[in-house]
Design a protein around this motif. Structure first.
Motif, mmCIF file in Angstrom:
data_model
loop_
_atom_site.group_PDB
_atom_site.id
_atom_site.type_symbol
_atom_site.label_atom_id
_atom_site.label_comp_id
_atom_site.label_asym_id
_atom_site.label_seq_id
_atom_site.Cartn_x
_atom_site.Cartn_y
_atom_site.Cartn_z
ATOM 1 N N ALA A 125 0.961 0.639 -0.764
ATOM 2 C CA ALA A 125 1.689 -0.256 -1.663
ATOM 3 C C ALA A 125 0.756 -0.858 -2.712
ATOM 4 O O ALA A 125 1.151 -1.064 -3.858
ATOM 5 C CB ALA A 125 2.377 -1.361 -0.861
ATOM 6 N N GLU A 126 -0.481 -1.099 -2.327
ATOM 7 C CA GLU A 126 -1.450 -1.696 -3.250
ATOM 8 C C GLU A 126 -2.083 -0.671 -4.191
ATOM 9 O O GLU A 126 -2.292 -0.951 -5.369
ATOM 10 C CB GLU A 126 -2.552 -2.391 -2.451
ATOM 11 N N HIS A 127 -2.379 0.534 -3.698
ATOM 12 C CA HIS A 127 -3.142 1.510 -4.470
ATOM 13 C C HIS A 127 -2.348 2.729 -4.916
ATOM 14 O O HIS A 127 -2.892 3.587 -5.620
ATOM 15 C CB HIS A 127 -4.367 1.970 -3.673
ATOM 16 N N GLY A 128 -1.113 2.847 -4.473
ATOM 17 C CA GLY A 128 -0.275 3.967 -4.890
ATOM 18 C C GLY A 128 -0.846 5.308 -4.447
ATOM 19 O O GLY A 128 -1.410 5.430 -3.366
ATOM 20 N N LEU A 129 -0.704 6.302 -5.316
ATOM 21 C CA LEU A 129 -1.129 7.658 -4.960
ATOM 22 C C LEU A 129 -2.635 7.799 -4.769
ATOM 23 O O LEU A 129 -3.096 8.773 -4.185
ATOM 24 C CB LEU A 129 -0.649 8.650 -6.023
ATOM 25 N N ALA A 130 -3.401 6.823 -5.208
ATOM 26 C CA ALA A 130 -4.856 6.854 -5.026
ATOM 27 C C ALA A 130 -5.282 6.215 -3.700
ATOM 28 O O ALA A 130 -6.477 6.117 -3.416
ATOM 29 C CB ALA A 130 -5.544 6.132 -6.186
ATOM 30 N N ALA A 131 -4.325 5.805 -2.877
ATOM 31 C CA ALA A 131 -4.640 5.066 -1.646
ATOM 32 C C ALA A 131 -5.514 5.860 -0.684
ATOM 33 O O ALA A 131 -6.458 5.318 -0.107
ATOM 34 C CB ALA A 131 -3.353 4.628 -0.956
ATOM 35 N N ALA A 132 -5.214 7.130 -0.474
ATOM 36 C CA ALA A 132 -6.007 7.927 0.466
ATOM 37 C C ALA A 132 -7.448 8.056 -0.015
ATOM 38 O O ALA A 132 -8.391 7.912 0.770
ATOM 39 C CB ALA A 132 -5.381 9.300 0.663
ATOM 40 N N ASP A 133 -7.624 8.317 -1.302
ATOM 41 C CA ASP A 133 -8.975 8.436 -1.840
ATOM 42 C C ASP A 133 -9.715 7.103 -1.752
ATOM 43 O O ASP A 133 -10.907 7.067 -1.444
ATOM 44 C CB ASP A 133 -8.937 8.935 -3.282
ATOM 45 N N HIS A 134 -9.018 6.015 -1.998
ATOM 46 C CA HIS A 134 -9.643 4.701 -1.891
ATOM 47 C C HIS A 134 -10.082 4.433 -0.451
ATOM 48 O O HIS A 134 -11.187 3.938 -0.213
ATOM 49 C CB HIS A 134 -8.678 3.613 -2.369
ATOM 50 N N ALA A 135 -9.223 4.779 0.513
ATOM 51 C CA ALA A 135 -9.579 4.604 1.922
ATOM 52 C C ALA A 135 -10.768 5.488 2.286
ATOM 53 O O ALA A 135 -11.653 5.072 3.043
ATOM 54 C CB ALA A 135 -8.377 4.926 2.822
#
Length: 87
Positions: free
Chosen positions: A35-45
């Motif tokens: 919800a916070e990072h959208g489609l970039a969430a996995a890469d951010h994690a």
């Protein structure tokens, strides 16, 4: 593909979990992260997991790895073994 077969297919779930379950705490955290990072969430994690590994923080590494795994199992599998082998 026949129309009847196509209609039947739309009700079958499609994901890459292959029967593996994610703990509910990790799932909720992954959904909040998405919800916070959208489609970039996995890469951010993934980046968070790698930063934690570089810092020697095993607990944070494992947390972020599970978040990444909940969002993108393939991406997580690429960082899982190499980093853990070094630790």
């Amino acid at each position: 593909m026949p129309r009847a077969q196509a209609r039947a297919m739309r009700f079958q779930p499609a994901n890459d979990n292959r029967g593996k379950r994610v703990a509910s705490t990790h799932l909720h955290a992954a959904l909040r992260h998405f919800a916070e990072h959208g489609l970039a969430a996995a890469d951010h994690a993934r980046q968070q997991a790698l930063s934690a590994a570089d810092a020697g923080d095993r607990q944070s590494f494992e947390w972020w790895l599970e978040i990444c795994r909940a969002l993108d199992r393939r991406m997580a599998s690429r960082i899982d073994l190499p980093v853990q082998a070094g630790g």
